[in-house]
Design a protein around this motif. Sequence first.
Motif, PDB file in Angstrom:
ATOM      1  N   ARG A  52       0.845  -1.191   0.000  1.00  0.00           N
ATOM      2  CA  ARG A  52       0.000   0.000   0.000  1.00  0.00           C
ATOM      3  C   ARG A  52       0.881   1.242   0.000  1.00  0.00           C
ATOM      4  O   ARG A  52       1.962   1.251   0.590  1.00  0.00           O
ATOM      5  CB  ARG A  52      -0.904   0.007   1.235  1.00  0.00           C
ATOM      6  N   ASP A 111      -7.640  -5.931   1.947  1.00  0.00           N
ATOM      7  CA  ASP A 111      -7.032  -4.668   1.523  1.00  0.00           C
ATOM      8  C   ASP A 111      -5.803  -4.933   0.659  1.00  0.00           C
ATOM      9  O   ASP A 111      -5.530  -4.192  -0.293  1.00  0.00           O
ATOM     10  CB  ASP A 111      -6.625  -3.828   2.743  1.00  0.00           C
ATOM     11  N   GLU A 168      -6.861  -5.660  -2.820  1.00  0.00           N
ATOM     12  CA  GLU A 168      -7.251  -4.425  -3.509  1.00  0.00           C
ATOM     13  C   GLU A 168      -6.028  -3.631  -3.944  1.00  0.00           C
ATOM     14  O   GLU A 168      -5.996  -3.077  -5.052  1.00  0.00           O
ATOM     15  CB  GLU A 168      -8.130  -3.579  -2.579  1.00  0.00           C
ATOM     16  N   SER A 169      -4.997  -3.582  -3.094  1.00  0.00           N
ATOM     17  CA  SER A 169      -3.769  -2.847  -3.440  1.00  0.00           C
ATOM     18  C   SER A 169      -3.075  -3.469  -4.641  1.00  0.00           C
ATOM     19  O   SER A 169      -2.595  -2.768  -5.539  1.00  0.00           O
ATOM     20  CB  SER A 169      -2.811  -2.826  -2.243  1.00  0.00           C
ATOM     21  N   ASN A 213      -4.507  -5.370  -6.953  1.00  0.00           N
ATOM     22  CA  ASN A 213      -5.354  -5.145  -8.128  1.00  0.00           C
ATOM     23  C   ASN A 213      -5.192  -3.729  -8.663  1.00  0.00           C
ATOM     24  O   ASN A 213      -5.212  -3.504  -9.884  1.00  0.00           O
ATOM     25  CB  ASN A 213      -6.822  -5.414  -7.787  1.00  0.00           C
ATOM     26  N   GLN A 214      -5.025  -2.754  -7.758  1.00  0.00           N
ATOM     27  CA  GLN A 214      -4.831  -1.370  -8.177  1.00  0.00           C
ATOM     28  C   GLN A 214      -3.514  -1.209  -8.929  1.00  0.00           C
ATOM     29  O   GLN A 214      -3.446  -0.526  -9.956  1.00  0.00           O
ATOM     30  CB  GLN A 214      -4.858  -0.445  -6.954  1.00  0.00           C
ATOM     31  N   THR A 215      -2.455  -1.863  -8.426  1.00  0.00           N
ATOM     32  CA  THR A 215      -1.158  -1.799  -9.103  1.00  0.00           C
ATOM     33  C   THR A 215      -1.226  -2.488 -10.465  1.00  0.00           C
ATOM     34  O   THR A 215      -0.665  -1.992 -11.446  1.00  0.00           O
ATOM     35  CB  THR A 215      -0.058  -2.453  -8.244  1.00  0.00           C
ATOM     36  N   LEU A 272      -3.811  -2.675 -12.306  1.00  0.00           N
ATOM     37  CA  LEU A 272      -4.547  -1.746 -13.168  1.00  0.00           C
ATOM     38  C   LEU A 272      -3.614  -0.661 -13.696  1.00  0.00           C
ATOM     39  O   LEU A 272      -3.667  -0.299 -14.878  1.00  0.00           O
ATOM     40  CB  LEU A 272      -5.705  -1.126 -12.383  1.00  0.00           C
ATOM     41  N   GLU A 273      -2.734  -0.156 -12.836  1.00  0.00           N
ATOM     42  CA  GLU A 273      -1.802   0.907 -13.227  1.00  0.00           C
ATOM     43  C   GLU A 273      -0.817   0.431 -14.298  1.00  0.00           C
ATOM     44  O   GLU A 273      -0.394   1.226 -15.142  1.00  0.00           O
ATOM     45  CB  GLU A 273      -1.036   1.407 -11.998  1.00  0.00           C
ATOM     46  N   ASN A 330      -4.512  -5.887 -15.457  1.00  0.00           N
ATOM     47  CA  ASN A 330      -5.635  -6.321 -14.616  1.00  0.00           C
ATOM     48  C   ASN A 330      -6.604  -7.254 -15.328  1.00  0.00           C
ATOM     49  O   ASN A 330      -7.481  -7.849 -14.691  1.00  0.00           O
ATOM     50  CB  ASN A 330      -6.405  -5.099 -14.107  1.00  0.00           C
TER      51      ASN A 330
END
Length: 412
Positions: A258, A294, A297-298, A300-302, A304-305, A309
């Motif tokens: 995170r 959490d 989610e972190s 998955n966010q990376t 996506l970046e 994903n």
Amino acid sequence: MLEKEVINFERTAIVGIITQNQSEEKLNEYLDELEFLTFTAGGEVMKRFTQKMERPNPKTFVGTGKIDEINLFVKENNISTLIFDDELSPSQQKNISRIIDCKILDRTNLILDIFAQRAETSYARTQVELAQCQYLLPRLSGLWTHLERQKGGIGMRGPGETEIETDRRIVRDRISLLKEKIKTIDKQMSIQRSNRGAMVRVALVGYTNVGKSTLMNAIGKSDVFVENKLFATLDTTVRKVVIKNLPFLLSDTVGFIRKLPTQLVDSFKSTLDEVREADLLLHVVDISHPDFEDHIESVNQTLLEIKSNDKPTIMVFNKIDSYKHLTIDEDDLITERTRRHYTLEEWKQTWMSNVGQDKALFISATQKENFEEFREIVYEAVRQIHITRFPYNKFLYPDYKDAIEKDEEEQE
């Protein structure tokens, strides 16, 4: 008789704030992680400081009363390092350093320091140095006077140890040089990846310290460094793995976290290319960690970046052997039962049921629990990708000769 190794930990204190966007519970989770990061870097947290604010103080991050309280504690308890959970602006770092006479770091600086400790290869060291230079560049104005007071230890590795780094022009030149060096190595690594042929590529992804390297060792019979600390692995390790009669490439990548510094995401682009070019992702999760949702989610966010994903993904919930102690007995009428006390069967009835039975696995990499099921599902997923790529492979498509003849007849 062997003497025990004596480790001298730096005495540190950590600071975080409760805001409208960050509850007290969430802050405690972040500070738990920050404390583990500090331990990984070689520090011992003596005290936590928290304050409820609408937004960070633009001058000193926390209020004047709290900064005085921290300063008094630092003086009375011989604290050498003060670490803030959020990234400090250059002016905040400078103002705090004028008031408190110790090293002032933030989460980004701490993570960069751990990366500097963990970097083994020339490429990893180059990536970390680039990230450090990009972070330090806007903070150079007051850096040297700060370093004169206290050198060495957490946050002082790599660039920043020499006075010449205070010259902005030299640092910018260094950044340009490092970028060119990384660009050259990137080309070499890209050629290496292309030389691997059309083999199916599988990448282990996940939060830091979830057991990716342990799983890599268990599957590929390799010898990847494993330690119960954050970011034990920085360099991507690629191994050829064979399950039954099917070979594929398995790569172990750097763990996510995170508030991952953007400098590291940029610097470790080539390492993350292993994820981008993978045909299948094994998203490893430490289900025994209370904040594992959490962490998912972190990650998955990376993903996506870095535009990864949408890849086929198998969720691998690891450390089920450690998870069992978290559940509470049904006869326990005192302990408040929350999601953290769910059994594995109860978790499987939640959102995990939507992942699909063949896409979610519950294993223990250390105990090799449910390992045969894991190998079977990974084999089948890789096999499907392999069949798509090589439709007439005699090992995976027994009737391939008939298929070729049928194909030829249709073409005629």
